[in-house]
Design an enzyme around this catalytic site. Structure first.
Site, mmCIF file in Angstrom:
data_model
loop_
_atom_site.group_PDB
_atom_site.id
_atom_site.type_symbol
_atom_site.label_atom_id
_atom_site.label_comp_id
_atom_site.label_asym_id
_atom_site.label_seq_id
_atom_site.Cartn_x
_atom_site.Cartn_y
_atom_site.Cartn_z
ATOM 1 N N TYR A 76 0.829 -1.196 0.000
ATOM 2 C CA TYR A 76 0.000 0.000 0.000
ATOM 3 C C TYR A 76 0.866 1.249 0.000
ATOM 4 C CZ TYR A 76 -3.660 3.336 0.843
ATOM 5 O OH TYR A 76 -4.515 4.413 0.699
ATOM 6 N N GLN B 295 -10.843 0.673 1.335
ATOM 7 C CA GLN B 295 -11.351 -0.180 0.261
ATOM 8 C C GLN B 295 -10.216 -0.899 -0.462
ATOM 9 O OE1 GLN B 295 -11.757 3.121 0.422
ATOM 10 N NE2 GLN B 295 -11.448 4.136 -1.548
ATOM 11 N N ASN C 210 -3.400 6.160 6.518
ATOM 12 C CA ASN C 210 -4.091 6.947 7.536
ATOM 13 C C ASN C 210 -4.836 6.031 8.513
ATOM 14 O OD1 ASN C 210 -6.432 6.108 6.220
ATOM 15 N ND2 ASN C 210 -6.776 8.060 5.197
ATOM 16 N N THR D 81 2.899 9.491 12.315
ATOM 17 C CA THR D 81 4.360 9.476 12.303
ATOM 18 C C THR D 81 4.919 10.272 13.478
ATOM 19 O OG1 THR D 81 6.290 9.760 10.875
ATOM 20 C CG2 THR D 81 4.636 11.517 10.833
ATOM 21 N N GLN E 292 9.233 16.492 10.580
ATOM 22 C CA GLN E 292 8.289 15.435 10.914
ATOM 23 C C GLN E 292 6.882 16.000 11.051
ATOM 24 O OE1 GLN E 292 10.035 12.805 10.673
ATOM 25 N NE2 GLN E 292 8.323 11.390 10.780
ATOM 26 N N HIS F 100 4.324 16.216 8.026
ATOM 27 C CA HIS F 100 3.522 15.115 7.480
ATOM 28 C C HIS F 100 2.035 15.355 7.642
ATOM 29 C CE1 HIS F 100 6.361 12.038 6.158
ATOM 30 N NE2 HIS F 100 7.158 12.431 7.135
ATOM 31 N N GLU G 255 9.223 5.884 16.606
ATOM 32 C CA GLU G 255 9.433 5.497 15.214
ATOM 33 C C GLU G 255 10.819 5.950 14.739
ATOM 34 O OE1 GLU G 255 7.170 6.196 10.912
ATOM 35 O OE2 GLU G 255 6.853 7.597 12.572
ATOM 36 N N HIS G 256 11.089 7.235 14.883
ATOM 37 C CA HIS G 256 12.393 7.805 14.525
ATOM 38 C C HIS G 256 13.033 8.396 15.774
ATOM 39 C CE1 HIS G 256 9.746 8.417 10.907
ATOM 40 N NE2 HIS G 256 10.769 7.843 10.300
ATOM 41 N N ASP H 22 14.438 8.755 5.235
ATOM 42 C CA ASP H 22 13.230 8.758 4.408
ATOM 43 C C ASP H 22 13.528 8.440 2.955
ATOM 44 O OD1 ASP H 22 11.508 9.336 6.478
ATOM 45 O OD2 ASP H 22 11.498 11.503 6.123
ATOM 46 N N GLU I 188 1.780 -35.494 29.755
ATOM 47 C CA GLU I 188 0.756 -34.577 29.239
ATOM 48 C C GLU I 188 -0.577 -35.275 29.006
ATOM 49 O OE1 GLU I 188 2.292 -32.487 25.826
ATOM 50 O OE2 GLU I 188 3.632 -31.270 27.079
ATOM 51 N N HIS J 256 0.366 -40.085 21.465
ATOM 52 C CA HIS J 256 1.604 -39.506 20.935
ATOM 53 C C HIS J 256 2.762 -40.501 21.109
ATOM 54 C CE1 HIS J 256 -0.674 -35.814 20.880
ATOM 55 N NE2 HIS J 256 0.378 -35.107 20.452
#
Length: 436
Positions: free
Chosen positions: A131, A193, A219, A242, A264, A267, A333-334, A367, A421, A426
């Site tokens: 994506y 979608q 998003n 972010t 940053q 964004h 994240e960063h 980036d 067990e 087994h």
């Protein structure tokens, strides 16, 4: 004038509970959105391509004639690409490929005894949906960050989904980047979608084969959709807004620190920009720089909103050790380190999606051209999660190869454990092999 929140942690006991309660974070939004997204996904699952087109017309303001982008459009976009942009993309691809090549794990055959072997295999996920968001910016870099590790892992087929523009196609730079990378399956669809379409597939007029794994940022609606389809397909992560967290001491350059916080915040309005410092003088100097640099930026209003939001702050701490504790508690994240001996300090950052050391390694480098991947864990998930890489597109399978003698050597142990067990069948499955 931008006023960033000041959080004073000096004199506090910086344990996990305190940090979890006090660190700045964006508000959680997935719960409200998931109800609406669940209905949308049900519609896509039942309505196929027609439903995706309906939602695309509703949310993106355009109804593509076909969702699959013709290969000729990919080639045309690449041919019309500005040579300077192409050169930059090719450099980014080359660096990303070099790092990804070193990430590819090798199979390991372990001999436990004579005739007893376990082979750990690293197999690529067969089909991947990648994506690439649209919205406030254009992200050819995200095409690179998703495609390169997937290709290096050996994924059999790749499908890119990206929102259409007014001409019914994704942005031409996105198309051109896909073509340069050799990806010919691109779909003009975005949002929740698109995630549903990749997960369920469709065959009403057009045919989209479902994928095994979906990766890439998006998003809150995309994040909610990924969360809801992960019982059907794999996902990389459910990403939040972010974020950057900068650890800086008194020797840091306030111009650089302010510029990186701004980059940053550019964004979106929910982006998090956090500075952690033991220097009040630096905090003041950075605030003054923000007052100078924010009005000069193209996206002044968006940046100002992000910097003034609850998710952004300047955090004052007693000393560098306390700052490291805060940064690891934030698990960002960063992470940028602007301190004396940044390499030594960076080695102590154990919770960070990507860690950038010193004045000459800003997040912007990561980036685009560092060779590292910029699809990274957010909202504190770097404490247990990883950024996108070749490993994200690999599944591990083990092959067990024992001969008669090797099984016989552990048969008694298997029987004892099976009885312990209360699963005697087994043990019987082993014993029967040695009966005359």
């Amino acid at each position: 004038m931008v006023r960033v929140n000041i959080l004073d942690f000096r004199g506090e006991t910086l344990n996990k509970r305190f940090l979890a309660q006090k660190l700045p974070r964006a508000a959680e939004t997935h719960a409200d959105i998931e109800r609406r997204v669940a209905e949308l996904l049900d519609t896509v699952a039942g309505g196929g391509a027609a439903a995706v087109k309906d939602f695309t017309e509703r949310f993106d303001g355009v109804r593509p004639e076909t969702l699959r982008v013709p290969e000729s459009a990919l080639a045309e976009a690449a041919a019309e690409l500005d040579p300077a942009v192409r050169a930059a993309l090719e450099e980014s691809i080359a660096r990303s490929r070099k790092v990804a090549a070193d990430q590819r794990p090798v199979d390991v055959r372990t001999e436990l005894a004579s005739g007893a072997f376990v082979t750990t295999r690293h197999l690529p996920v067969e089909r991947v949906g990648l994506y690439v968001p649209g919205g406030l910016a254009v992200y050819p870099s995200t095409v690179i960050m998703n495609v390169v590790p997937a290709q290096t892992a050996g994924a059999r087929s790749l499908a890119i989904a990206s929102p259409p523009q007014n001409n019914g196609l994704p942005h031409p730079i996105v198309l051109a980047t896909a073509h340069i990378l050799g990806v010919d399956e691109v779909w003009a669809m975005g949002g929740a979608q698109a995630i549903g379409a990749l997960a369920y597939g469709f065959d009403d007029g057009e045919e989209l084969e479902p994928v095994d794994l979906i990766t890439g940022p998006g998003n809150a609606y995309v994040a909610a959709a990924k969360s809801l389809v992960r019982s059907r397909v794999g996902i990389d992560a459910v990403a939040g807004p972010t974020e950057i967290i900068i650890l800086a001491d008194e020797q840091a350059d306030p111009r650089f620190v302010a510029a990186d916080l701004i980059s940053q915040a550019e964004h979106d309005e929910l982006a998090a920009s956090v500075l952690v410092t033991d220097s009040v003088d630096l905090a003041d100097a950075v605030q003054k720089e923000l007052d100078v640099q924010v009005p000069e930026a193209m996206h002044t209003e968006r940046i100002g909103t992000a910097l003034a939001g609850r998710q952004s702050a300047i955090v004052l701490v007693d000393d560098l050790d306390a700052g490291i504790t805060v940064v690891n508690g934030y698990a960002g994240e960063h992470v940028e380190v602007h301190t004396v001996d940044a390499e030594a300090v960076g080695a102590r950052i154990t919770n960070g999606g990507a860690v950038f050391l010193g004045d000459w390694a800003p997040v912007s480098l990561g980036d685009y051209c560092a060779g590292s991947n910029h699809v990274l864990p957010t909202m504190g998930t770097a404490a247990h999660g990883s950024g996108l890489g070749v490993h994200s597109f690999i599944k591990v399978s083990q092959v067990i190869d024992y001969d008669r003698q090797a099984l016989s050597a552990v048969a008694e142990h298997i029987g004892v454990l099976a009885d312990g067990e209360q699963l005697p069948a087994h043990g019987r499955a082993v014993d029967i092999r040695f009966e005359e």
